[in-house]
Design a protein around this motif. Structure first.
Motif, short mmCIF file in Angstrom:
data_model
loop_
_atom_site.label_atom_id
_atom_site.label_comp_id
_atom_site.label_asym_id
_atom_site.label_seq_id
_atom_site.Cartn_x
_atom_site.Cartn_y
_atom_site.Cartn_z
N ILE A 38 57.26 43.20 82.69
CA ILE A 38 57.58 43.28 81.26
C ILE A 38 58.10 41.94 80.76
CG2 ILE A 38 59.15 44.32 79.58
CD1 ILE A 38 58.99 46.91 81.26
N PHE A 39 58.94 41.27 81.55
CA PHE A 39 59.47 39.98 81.13
C PHE A 39 58.38 38.91 81.08
CE2 PHE A 39 63.82 41.57 81.91
CZ PHE A 39 64.45 41.02 80.80
N VAL A 40 57.39 39.00 81.97
CA VAL A 40 56.25 38.08 81.89
C VAL A 40 55.54 38.27 80.55
CG1 VAL A 40 53.97 37.53 82.84
CG2 VAL A 40 55.90 37.90 84.38
N GLY A 41 55.33 39.53 80.17
CA GLY A 41 54.70 39.82 78.89
C GLY A 41 55.52 39.32 77.71
N LEU A 42 56.85 39.47 77.81
CA LEU A 42 57.73 39.00 76.74
C LEU A 42 57.64 37.50 76.58
CD1 LEU A 42 59.99 39.45 74.68
CD2 LEU A 42 61.63 39.30 76.55
N ARG A 43 57.68 36.77 77.69
CA ARG A 43 57.64 35.31 77.61
C ARG A 43 56.30 34.83 77.05
NH1 ARG A 43 59.71 32.76 83.15
NH2 ARG A 43 59.37 30.86 81.93
N TYR A 44 55.24 35.50 77.43
CA TYR A 44 53.92 35.12 76.90
C TYR A 44 53.83 35.45 75.41
CZ TYR A 44 48.88 34.82 76.32
OH TYR A 44 47.63 34.49 75.87
N SER A 45 54.36 36.60 75.02
CA SER A 45 54.28 37.01 73.62
C SER A 45 55.11 36.10 72.72
CB SER A 45 54.74 38.46 73.47
OG SER A 45 56.12 38.59 73.74
N LEU A 46 56.17 35.51 73.25
CA LEU A 46 56.98 34.58 72.44
C LEU A 46 56.17 33.35 72.04
CD1 LEU A 46 60.39 34.79 74.35
CD2 LEU A 46 59.91 35.63 72.04
N GLY A 47 55.33 32.87 72.97
CA GLY A 47 54.46 31.74 72.63
C GLY A 47 53.44 32.13 71.58
N VAL A 48 52.85 33.32 71.73
CA VAL A 48 51.88 33.81 70.75
C VAL A 48 52.55 33.99 69.39
CG1 VAL A 48 50.34 35.73 70.16
CG2 VAL A 48 50.49 34.94 72.52
N MET A 49 53.80 34.43 69.41
CA MET A 49 54.54 34.66 68.17
C MET A 49 54.63 33.41 67.31
SD MET A 49 58.52 35.88 67.86
CE MET A 49 59.15 34.31 68.50
N TRP A 50 55.00 32.28 67.93
CA TRP A 50 55.13 31.04 67.16
C TRP A 50 53.78 30.54 66.69
CZ3 TRP A 50 59.61 30.85 65.43
CH2 TRP A 50 60.74 31.15 66.20
N MET A 51 52.75 30.67 67.53
CA MET A 51 51.41 30.22 67.15
C MET A 51 50.90 31.02 65.95
SD MET A 51 47.95 30.11 69.47
CE MET A 51 47.85 31.91 69.52
N THR A 52 51.13 32.33 65.97
CA THR A 52 50.68 33.18 64.87
C THR A 52 51.46 32.88 63.60
OG1 THR A 52 50.17 34.92 66.48
CG2 THR A 52 50.26 35.56 64.18
N LEU A 53 52.76 32.64 63.78
CA LEU A 53 53.62 32.39 62.62
C LEU A 53 53.19 31.14 61.86
CD1 LEU A 53 56.17 33.46 61.17
CD2 LEU A 53 57.49 31.86 62.55
N ILE A 54 52.76 30.11 62.58
CA ILE A 54 52.33 28.87 61.92
C ILE A 54 51.22 29.16 60.92
CG2 ILE A 54 51.21 26.64 62.28
CD1 ILE A 54 52.51 26.58 65.07
N VAL A 55 50.23 29.95 61.35
CA VAL A 55 49.10 30.27 60.47
C VAL A 55 49.53 31.25 59.38
CG1 VAL A 55 46.78 31.26 60.37
CG2 VAL A 55 47.46 29.86 62.33
N ALA A 56 50.36 32.23 59.76
CA ALA A 56 50.80 33.24 58.79
C ALA A 56 51.55 32.60 57.63
CB ALA A 56 51.68 34.28 59.48
N GLU A 57 52.29 31.53 57.91
CA GLU A 57 53.08 30.90 56.86
C GLU A 57 52.28 29.97 55.96
OE1 GLU A 57 57.62 31.02 58.58
OE2 GLU A 57 56.47 29.19 58.92
#
Length: 252
Positions: free
Chosen positions: A177-196
């Motif tokens: 689960i923590f592996v998934g969390l750490r990976y999702s945090l990177g995806v989160m910032w990448m998505t946010l850049i485009v979303a903004e």
């Protein structure tokens, strides 16, 4: 003691990069119009802090990131647990989830604008979709790969239902689960850049887009550094939580 002794090593590459950056600008190897000097970037950063603009945009970005992570991560975690424990639920939902997962979430931008307009909902939805699947996949993997011997042992000690989940299943799945969390945090910032970039007046992504229009390369570099620092800080927090939650695990 040994960890403190070598704690400077992770910072060698960033320090070397800044030193090379300074030399490149100092000797005019690259035009300062394209790549401003570190000192120029530092001055611009100071101006953003003093004016309050940086805090204003940071609050917007961090708020979207946190809400999106909470919603998407929560849904992914629940689906991962449910599909890991229930064969029927897995058969019923996993194929559909995998089909959606393979659609790039940023390709949904035009449709999301139609659904949610250009308000905060569209940006949060994109972040939530981005972080949901890494957590779902790793939670599902963690639950399904628990040693059956541990489950059998728990049942021998009278554990069942929620107690079995709390004492055996969840702890056993936590590393994944923590592996998934750490990976999702990177995806989160990448998505946010485009979303903004979707018709907004607030956020680090908006700050970068505006700077691009006015050819302010120093501001663009500041936003890139901010995203890098956000990513590093988020990963450090995840690793800290990982060490605390998995103190019993031999790998930690």
């Amino acid at each position: 003691m040994k960890e403190k002794k070598w704690s400077f090593i992770p910072w060698l590459i960033p320090i070397a990069f800044v030193g090379a950056w300074q030399l490149v600008t100092q000797f005019q190897i690259v035009s300062t119009q394209l790549v401003p000097a570190p000192l120029t970037v530092l001055k611009s950063f100071y101006q953003l802090v003093i004016s309050g603009d940086l805090l204003y945009h940071l609050e917007g970005s961090l708020g979207r990131a946190f809400i999106g992570l909470l919603i998407g991560g929560g849904i992914g975690f629940i689906l991962g647990i449910t599909n890991g424990l229930s064969k029927f639920s897995f058969l019923f939902t996993d194929t559909s989830l995998q089909m959606i997962r393979n659609v790039p979430n940023l390709a949904l931008v035009p449709l999301v604008i139609i659904w949610f307009g250009i308000d905060e909902g569209a940006k949060i939805f994109l972040v939530a979709i981005g972080v949901m699947f890494p957590i779902y996949i790793n939670t599902l993997h963690g639950i399904r790969n628990i040693d059956p011997g541990y489950i059998e042992m728990g049942r021998m000690y009278g554990l069942k239902g929620f107690k079995l989940f709390k004492e055996i299943l969840l702890p056993g799945a936590l590393p994944s689960i923590f592996v998934g969390l750490r990976y999702s945090l990177g995806v989160m910032w990448m998505t946010l850049i485009v979303a903004e970039t979707i018709a907004t007046t607030r956020g680090v992504g908006y700050l970068a887009t505006t700077a691009q229009q006015f050819m302010q390369s120093d501001i663009i570099i500041i936003t890139i550094i901010l995203y890098a620092l956000f990513g590093k800080l988020a990963d450090l927090l995840a690793r800290f939580g990982e060490k605390k939650a998995l103190r019993w695990h031999k790998a930690y």
